[in-house]
Design an enzyme around this catalytic site. Structure first.
Site, PDB file in Angstrom:
ATOM      1  NE  ARG A 138      41.889  38.839  45.227  1.00  0.00           N
ATOM      2  CZ  ARG A 138      41.375  37.878  44.475  1.00  0.00           C
ATOM      3  NH1 ARG A 138      42.157  37.121  43.737  1.00  0.00           N
ATOM      4  NH2 ARG A 138      40.081  37.659  44.460  1.00  0.00           N
TER       5      ARG A 138
ATOM      6  N   GLY B 104      48.550  39.424  47.673  1.00  0.00           N
ATOM      7  CA  GLY B 104      48.251  40.060  46.391  1.00  0.00           C
ATOM      8  C   GLY B 104      48.096  39.096  45.241  1.00  0.00           C
TER       9      GLY B 104
ATOM     10  CG  ASP C  34      34.769  41.976  42.818  1.00  0.00           C
ATOM     11  OD1 ASP C  34      35.803  41.653  42.213  1.00  0.00           O
ATOM     12  OD2 ASP C  34      34.637  43.070  43.394  1.00  0.00           O
TER      13      ASP C  34
ATOM     14  NE  ARG D 297      37.396  43.167  37.650  1.00  0.00           N
ATOM     15  CZ  ARG D 297      37.148  42.994  38.945  1.00  0.00           C
ATOM     16  NH1 ARG D 297      36.417  41.962  39.363  1.00  0.00           N
ATOM     17  NH2 ARG D 297      37.634  43.831  39.832  1.00  0.00           N
TER      18      ARG D 297
ATOM     19  N   GLY E 278      40.390  49.165  49.260  1.00  0.00           N
ATOM     20  CA  GLY E 278      41.297  49.376  48.135  1.00  0.00           C
ATOM     21  C   GLY E 278      41.687  48.061  47.480  1.00  0.00           C
TER      22      GLY E 278
ATOM     23  CG  ASP F 174      33.826  46.076  48.903  1.00  0.00           C
ATOM     24  OD1 ASP F 174      32.967  45.971  49.787  1.00  0.00           O
ATOM     25  OD2 ASP F 174      34.582  45.143  48.576  1.00  0.00           O
ATOM     26  CG  ASN F 175      32.317  43.050  45.967  1.00  0.00           C
ATOM     27  OD1 ASN F 175      33.424  43.461  45.633  1.00  0.00           O
ATOM     28  ND2 ASN F 175      32.147  42.066  46.818  1.00  0.00           N
TER      29      ASN F 175
ATOM     30  CE  LYS G  37      39.918  40.118  40.721  1.00  0.00           C
ATOM     31  NZ  LYS G  37      38.527  39.596  40.865  1.00  0.00           N
TER      32      LYS G  37
END
Length: 526
Positions: free
Chosen positions: A104, A137, A276, A187, A101, A266-267, A124
């Site tokens: 940050r 974070g 990322d 982003r 998840g 996850d990227n 971010k």
């Protein structure tokens, strides 16, 4: 850095007529957690992307203004935003973490561009979220600057990528190995749906949640699939579309010498964008086994592994879709058929990715109608670059300039590329001249002029790339002195990567690192 404002205003009035969307929320809070950004003490502008803001129809009064500063710093949540941290799982270096998840990052809203396409706006480094675990974070200013520079450079290079809208210094320190200045990054992405999003859905919600996410993904990114009545064909089509985009994306990386560095699931963006940029870097001298990331000790995400790693990630995506591809009866025969169909898509991915690689490398060498018979010529050149530590970008750019010298295989002055090999050794130049002769003989079969071949090569081979040592220098100047001069110079120069720089300062960007300037390791931004 720009001076911070002395006041702030409500943004409700200035956003009148500007509509944002929150379509992901229709899936329910299983896929996200509401969270508010945490205000920072002394926000100051680092950069704002005016041209992107125009494309997204962002009102002028919340761009690089006092009001915009407080929004993009996370100090003010406007009425059009509904901040949320997205949930996902992920294989990190092949090890499954069932719950990651956004630790940050906060999705603020979705906005439509001038051409009607939907994009995510995400902060971010705006503070802790429900997924932060032990983290703060926050983002250090270095990773924010790196992502801003790299994402906008990738856009200019013609590579699908997330974009940089804003970067704001927090005026506070964050603590990693040492205390360093903090920053917040905004982003823009076509979406933040990842392979890890589907893994989370399957692990924690089962088939129903996977189906909900798949249907949403189809509606948002692959709407033509929604017209397919047969569900098995529709979801298999989703796998096929994602696989094709991954093959195309990774081949763009290979074209320009880019190493993502942390291709975890996850990227891995479902829509085929580079996302990322933590440990990302570009090749200087060519080494197919090159790794920059400090945590990639076994070379899993090396330059030459990226096609295969993308396939591995696609296999994880396919596993989440198997219940949907199986159909309603879900007998053992149906499961076996689903696995066979998904495996066929993965095999097709390999074939397509390798065909793209051949086409890409052929174009870099100016070969008009490349065939498998050209593999030997391509691999011989790459082997020379590796053997003699020749700069990847310079070698291909200068190779295009060979065609200024000669229009036949047997005439012309000493080639421009020779200087690169001569700097290595006389033997290196001798080997290159032998290869050059074979290459020029191959180009004779093209049905275009030498001038057109050179133009074609210069459209796929950049003259300048985001050199790792230049990024490091710009970050250091900001961390130590708050000096954005080099950051802004790099940002501007890297918007024209296919033009040979002419000024003395720009020519320096063409050069690779001198001895002692090389960046050998990069680090994630957490």
């Amino acid at each position: 850095m720009h001076k911070q404002p002395t006041h702030r205003q409500d943004s409700t009035a200035v956003t009148e007529g500007w509509e944002t969307e929150h379509s992901l929320r229709a899936l329910g809070d299983f896929f996200y957690r509401d969270a508010e950004p945490t205000a920072v003490r002394n926000p100051q502008w680092i950069a704002f992307n005016q041209s992107l803001a125009e494309q997204l129809n962002i009102p002028e009064k919340i761009r690089d203004t006092d009001e915009g500063l407080f929004i993009w710093a996370g100090n003010h949540t406007p009425d059009w935003a509904k901040p949320a941290a997205l949930a996902y799982s992920g294989h990190q270096f092949a090890h499954l973490n069932p719950q990651l998840g956004d630790g940050r990052a906060l999705l603020l809203a979705e906005v439509r561009s001038a051409d009607g396409k939907l994009f995510d706006l995400q902060l971010k480094g705006a503070g802790r979220t429900p997924f932060s675990r032990g983290g703060d974070g926050r983002s250090a200013i270095g990773p924010v600057m790196r992502e801003y520079l790299l994402s906008e450079s990738m856009q200019a290079l013609g590579v699908p990528t997330t974009r940089a809208l804003a970067a704001v210094a927090s005026g506070e320190m964050v603590f990693r190995e040492d205390a360093v200045p903090g920053a917040i990054f905004t982003r823009v992405a076509s979406s933040h749906i990842r392979v890890g999003s589907f893994q989370f859905a399957l692990l924690h919600g089962g088939e129903d949640k996977v189906k909900a996410l798949a249907d949403y993904t189809i509606a948002r990114h692959f709407s033509h699939l929604a017209k397919i009545d047969d569900s098995k064909t529709r979801y298999l089509g989703l796998l096929t579309q994602v696989a094709e985009r991954q093959a195309e994306l990774v081949n763009q990386w290979l074209r320009i010498g880019f190493i993502h560095g942390v291709m975890n699931t996850d990227n891995t963006s479902i829509c085929g964008e580079t996302i990322d940029y933590g440990p990302a870097a570009f090749l200087d001298s060519y080494n197919p086994n090159k790794v920059f990331s400090s945590i990639d000790r076994r070379g899993r995400y090396a330059f030459n592994q990226q096609i295969e790693i993308a396939k591995w990630n696609l296999a994880r995506f396919a596993e989440t879709l198997l219940p949907l591809i199986t159909g309603d009866t879900a007998g053992e025969t149906d499961k076996a058929e689903a696995i066979e169909l998904a495996t066929r898509v993965l095999d097709d991915y390999s074939e397509y990715a390798n065909e793209l690689w051949l086409t890409t490398m052929g174009a870099k060498l100016g070969i008009q109608h490349v065939t498998k018979a050209d593999l030997a010529l391509i691999n011989q050149f790459l082997a020379l670059l590796h053997q003699y530590n020749i700069d990847y970008t310079q070698a291909f750019w200068q190779l295009a300039n060979e065609l200024n010298c000669t229009q036949s295989a047997n005439s012309g002055p000493e080639s421009p590329t020779s200087s690169l090999f001569l700097n290595a050794s006389a033997a290196a130049n001798s080997d290159f001249q032998l290869w050059r002769q074979s290459w020029l003989e191959r180009l004779i079969s093209n049905d275009t002029s030498a001038e057109q071949m050179q133009t074609n090569m210069q459209q796929v081979n950049p003259a300048i790339i985001p050199r790792n040592h230049r990024i490091a220098e710009a970050i250091l100047a900001v961390e130590e002195n708050g000096d954005l001069t080099q950051f802004n110079a790099l940002l501007n120069a890297w918007q024209h990567p296919y033009e040979m720089p002419r000024s003395e300062s720009e020519l320096a960007l063409y050069q690779g690192p001198a001895k002692g300037e090389e960046v050998t390791r990069t680090f994630c931004g957490t």
